[in-house]
Scaffold this motif. Structure first.
Motif, PDB file in Angstrom:
ATOM      1  N   MET A  61     -11.003  20.846   4.763  1.00 23.59           N
ATOM      2  CA  MET A  61     -11.263  19.449   5.070  1.00 23.59           C
ATOM      3  C   MET A  61      -9.932  18.697   5.184  1.00 23.59           C
ATOM      4  O   MET A  61      -9.027  18.876   4.378  1.00 23.59           O
ATOM      5  N   ALA A  62      -9.821  17.842   6.171  1.00 18.34           N
ATOM      6  CA  ALA A  62      -8.634  17.025   6.373  1.00 18.34           C
ATOM      7  C   ALA A  62      -8.525  15.995   5.246  1.00 18.34           C
ATOM      8  O   ALA A  62      -9.534  15.507   4.739  1.00 18.34           O
ATOM      9  N   SER A  63      -7.284  15.670   4.855  1.00 14.25           N
ATOM     10  CA  SER A  63      -7.105  14.733   3.751  1.00 14.25           C
ATOM     11  C   SER A  63      -5.869  13.865   3.928  1.00 14.25           C
ATOM     12  O   SER A  63      -4.956  14.197   4.692  1.00 14.25           O
ATOM     13  N   ILE A  64      -5.883  12.759   3.199  1.00 14.72           N
ATOM     14  CA  ILE A  64      -4.763  11.812   3.121  1.00 14.72           C
ATOM     15  C   ILE A  64      -4.410  11.699   1.648  1.00 14.72           C
ATOM     16  O   ILE A  64      -5.295  11.683   0.791  1.00 14.72           O
ATOM     17  N   THR A  65      -3.123  11.586   1.352  1.00 14.97           N
ATOM     18  CA  THR A  65      -2.681  11.421  -0.029  1.00 14.97           C
ATOM     19  C   THR A  65      -2.195   9.996  -0.247  1.00 14.97           C
ATOM     20  O   THR A  65      -1.324   9.515   0.467  1.00 14.97           O
TER      21      THR A  65
ATOM     22  N   HIS B  48      -3.366  10.840  -5.249  1.00 15.21           N
ATOM     23  CA  HIS B  48      -4.810  10.965  -5.072  1.00 15.21           C
ATOM     24  C   HIS B  48      -5.060  11.511  -3.675  1.00 15.21           C
ATOM     25  O   HIS B  48      -4.761  10.843  -2.685  1.00 15.21           O
ATOM     26  N   VAL B  49      -5.577  12.722  -3.598  1.00 18.25           N
ATOM     27  CA  VAL B  49      -5.885  13.336  -2.309  1.00 18.25           C
ATOM     28  C   VAL B  49      -7.331  12.996  -1.977  1.00 18.25           C
ATOM     29  O   VAL B  49      -8.244  13.236  -2.762  1.00 18.25           O
ATOM     30  N   VAL B  50      -7.517  12.400  -0.796  1.00 18.45           N
ATOM     31  CA  VAL B  50      -8.818  11.881  -0.384  1.00 18.45           C
ATOM     32  C   VAL B  50      -9.208  12.527   0.940  1.00 18.45           C
ATOM     33  O   VAL B  50      -8.398  12.579   1.874  1.00 18.45           O
ATOM     34  N   GLY B  51     -10.431  12.990   1.018  1.00 18.04           N
ATOM     35  CA  GLY B  51     -10.927  13.564   2.262  1.00 18.04           C
ATOM     36  C   GLY B  51     -11.064  12.508   3.347  1.00 18.04           C
ATOM     37  O   GLY B  51     -11.442  11.368   3.076  1.00 18.04           O
TER      38      GLY B  51
END
Length: 106
Positions: free
Chosen positions: A1-5, A14-17
């Protein structure tokens, strides 16, 4: 799944999908990322969702509108790569993006 930190001022990550079509503010709020207040609910009217985009991701985040720039001009922690997270729409192309949060929101 792609994520933004999202990186808090103290260095906590915090790594967020990524959910395409949501704003970075919505992603942060949905995932209880501390440091994004979002007082106006995402209408570019308060500046409490200030983020600092890592320079290598600026082209992916896009350019700030004139309204966004006016809001950012009121925050003392504004830098060249500052954005309001309510104005940045998440895309799969942001996989791996890192954004930092200022010490204080306005």
């Amino acid at each position: 799944m792609a994520s933004i930190t999202f990186v808090e001022h103290d260095g906590t990550s915090h790594v967020v999908g990524i959910e395409e079509g949501k704003t970075l503010m919505q992603l942060a709020m949905d995932n209880s990322v501390p440091g994004i207040d979002a007082d106006c609910g995402g209408s570019c009217a308060c500046g409490t969702c200030h983020i600092i985009v890592a320079p290598e991701w600026l082209s992916v985040a896009g350019s700030a509108s004139s309204d966004e720039i006016l809001m950012l001009d009121m925050t003392p922690e504004k830098v060249d790569s500052s954005r309001l997270s309510c104005q940045v729409t998440a895309t799969e192309g942001m996989d791996g993006m890192v954004v930092s949060l200022p010490e204080f929101q306005m």
